[in-house]
Write a protein that holds these residues in place. Structure first.
Motif, PDB file in Angstrom:
ATOM      1  N   ARG A  99      -5.626   4.365 -13.227  1.00 55.72           N
ATOM      2  CA  ARG A  99      -5.989   2.834 -14.086  1.00 55.72           C
ATOM      3  C   ARG A  99      -5.644   3.101 -15.374  1.00 55.72           C
ATOM      4  O   ARG A  99      -4.992   1.814 -15.770  1.00 55.72           O
ATOM      5  CB  ARG A  99      -7.523   2.727 -13.516  1.00 55.72           C
ATOM      6  N   ARG A 114       0.421   0.367  -5.503  1.00 51.28           N
ATOM      7  CA  ARG A 114       1.391   0.564  -4.496  1.00 51.28           C
ATOM      8  C   ARG A 114       2.222   1.570  -4.735  1.00 51.28           C
ATOM      9  O   ARG A 114       2.388   2.640  -3.850  1.00 51.28           O
ATOM     10  CB  ARG A 114       1.693  -0.563  -3.813  1.00 51.28           C
ATOM     11  N   ASP A 134      -8.279  -6.649 -12.115  1.00 48.59           N
ATOM     12  CA  ASP A 134      -8.923  -6.547 -13.375  1.00 48.59           C
ATOM     13  C   ASP A 134      -8.330  -7.025 -14.607  1.00 48.59           C
ATOM     14  O   ASP A 134      -8.180  -6.522 -15.728  1.00 48.59           O
ATOM     15  CB  ASP A 134      -9.216  -4.862 -13.279  1.00 48.59           C
TER      16      ASP A 134
HETATM   17  O1   DC Z   1      -2.779  -6.752  -4.771  1.00 48.87           O
HETATM   18  P1   DC Z   1      -2.509  -5.743  -3.724  1.00 48.87           P
HETATM   19  O2   DC Z   1      -3.140  -6.132  -2.336  1.00 48.87           O
HETATM   20  O3   DC Z   1      -0.986  -5.494  -3.404  1.00 48.87           O
HETATM   21  O4   DC Z   1      -3.143  -4.414  -4.095  1.00 48.87           O
HETATM   22  C1   DC Z   1      -3.229  -3.125  -3.743  1.00 48.87           C
HETATM   23  C2   DC Z   1      -4.394  -2.016  -4.180  1.00 48.87           C
HETATM   24  O5   DC Z   1      -4.248  -1.969  -5.490  1.00 48.87           O
HETATM   25  C3   DC Z   1      -5.631  -3.067  -3.946  1.00 48.87           C
HETATM   26  O6   DC Z   1      -6.395  -2.520  -2.932  1.00 48.87           O
HETATM   27  C4   DC Z   1      -6.630  -2.728  -5.229  1.00 48.87           C
HETATM   28  C5   DC Z   1      -5.548  -2.046  -6.240  1.00 48.87           C
HETATM   29  N1   DC Z   1      -5.398  -2.943  -7.441  1.00 48.87           N
HETATM   30  C6   DC Z   1      -6.429  -2.859  -8.366  1.00 48.87           C
HETATM   31  O7   DC Z   1      -7.422  -1.900  -8.343  1.00 48.87           O
HETATM   32  N2   DC Z   1      -5.995  -3.462  -9.894  1.00 48.87           N
HETATM   33  C7   DC Z   1      -5.112  -4.264  -9.758  1.00 48.87           C
HETATM   34  N3   DC Z   1      -5.003  -4.956 -11.082  1.00 48.87           N
HETATM   35  C8   DC Z   1      -4.255  -4.747  -8.580  1.00 48.87           C
HETATM   36  C9   DC Z   1      -4.540  -3.860  -7.471  1.00 48.87           C
END
Ligand code: DC
Length: 225
Positions: free
Chosen positions: A109, A40, A131
């Motif tokens: 990522r 975010r 992940d």
């Molecule tokens: O958990 P969250 O809803 O705050 O996460 C926001 C976005 O971040 C979610 O749509 C996918 C991504 N995300 C991710 O790809 N890998 C993670 N480890 C955590 C979140």
């Protein structure tokens, strides 16, 4: 429990991960790391610096300089992007969508995984995300995968919004969750999926206390086994 374990909790949005992880961290005196907040914050950073997600050169420059800090606070961790406290801003709807879009990009990522591994290298952490058990810490000591049916998840978000004085139609929340589930599970890199050795927990009919207790007892049992 004095051992410094790495505990991974993955699952879709509103499956109960973060509330459970937060309370479990207090019980275990562990550090709670919300990795979604990091995606975010990265999304917000592109917005603040006017960077298009298609402009990989500008994105790389931004990532080379980015600083994301998670600071412990009793009433909930604070997230700092560079020096700014963005804890509230990153929960707004535009950033929720942007975070899922930026999370499909490989260089983003790679950077987040690098930061997360650093944050967890000494153990004593509970990390939640999508992940963690598959990519960030494939050798985590404990892995959980939380799920809940989409109506229950939408109702949770609806209630949270209501508590914050916002009225959002339940159908809109449900649609947004379905869109994000699809985006998160179908992306090419590190899609949301259960690690083979993760313990699945369906929280649809569970209270938060039950979720915390269940995970806590599994950890305790694992230690005594
Ligand atoms: O958990 P969250 O809803 O705050 O996460 C926001 C976005 O971040 C979610 O749509 C996918 C991504 N995300 C991710 O790809 N890998 C993670 N480890 C955590 C979140």
């Amino acid at each position: 429990m004095n051992e410094k374990f790495v505990i991974a909790i993955d699952g879709p949005a509103a499956s109960g991960k973060s509330t459970t992880a937060k309370q479990l961290a207090i019980k275990l005196k562990y550090i709670y790391i919300d990795t979604g907040a990091m995606y975010r914050a990265s999304g917000l950073c592109t917005l603040l610096q006017n960077i298009s997600l298609d402009d990989k050169i500008a994105l790389k420059e931004m990532l080379d300089k980015i600083s994301i800090r998670i600071e412990y606070a009793e009433e909930g961790n604070r997230i700092y992007l560079n020096t700014e406290d963005v804890s509230e801003r990153i929960r707004e709807a535009d950033i929720t969508k942007l975070s899922s879009q930026i999370a499909v990009i490989e260089i983003v990522r790679n950077k987040m995984v690098e930061l997360q591994r650093k944050m967890g290298e000494d153990g004593g952490v509970i990390m939640d995300g999508r992940d963690i058990g598959t990519v960030v810490f494939p050798n985590a000591d404990f892995k959980f995968f939380m799920i809940a049916d989409v109506r229950t998840r939408a109702l949770r978000r609806w209630n949270e919004a209501k508590d914050n004085g916002e009225v959002i139609p339940l159908e809109d929340i449900k649609e947004e969750l379905i869109w994000r589930d699809k985006n998160d599970t179908t992306r090419e890199i590190s899609p949301l999926k259960q690690a083979d050795d993760a313990i699945p927990i369906d929280t649809s009919k569970m209270t938060i206390e039950e979720q915390v207790e269940m995970i806590y007892s599994i950890i305790k049992r694992g230690l005594n086994a």
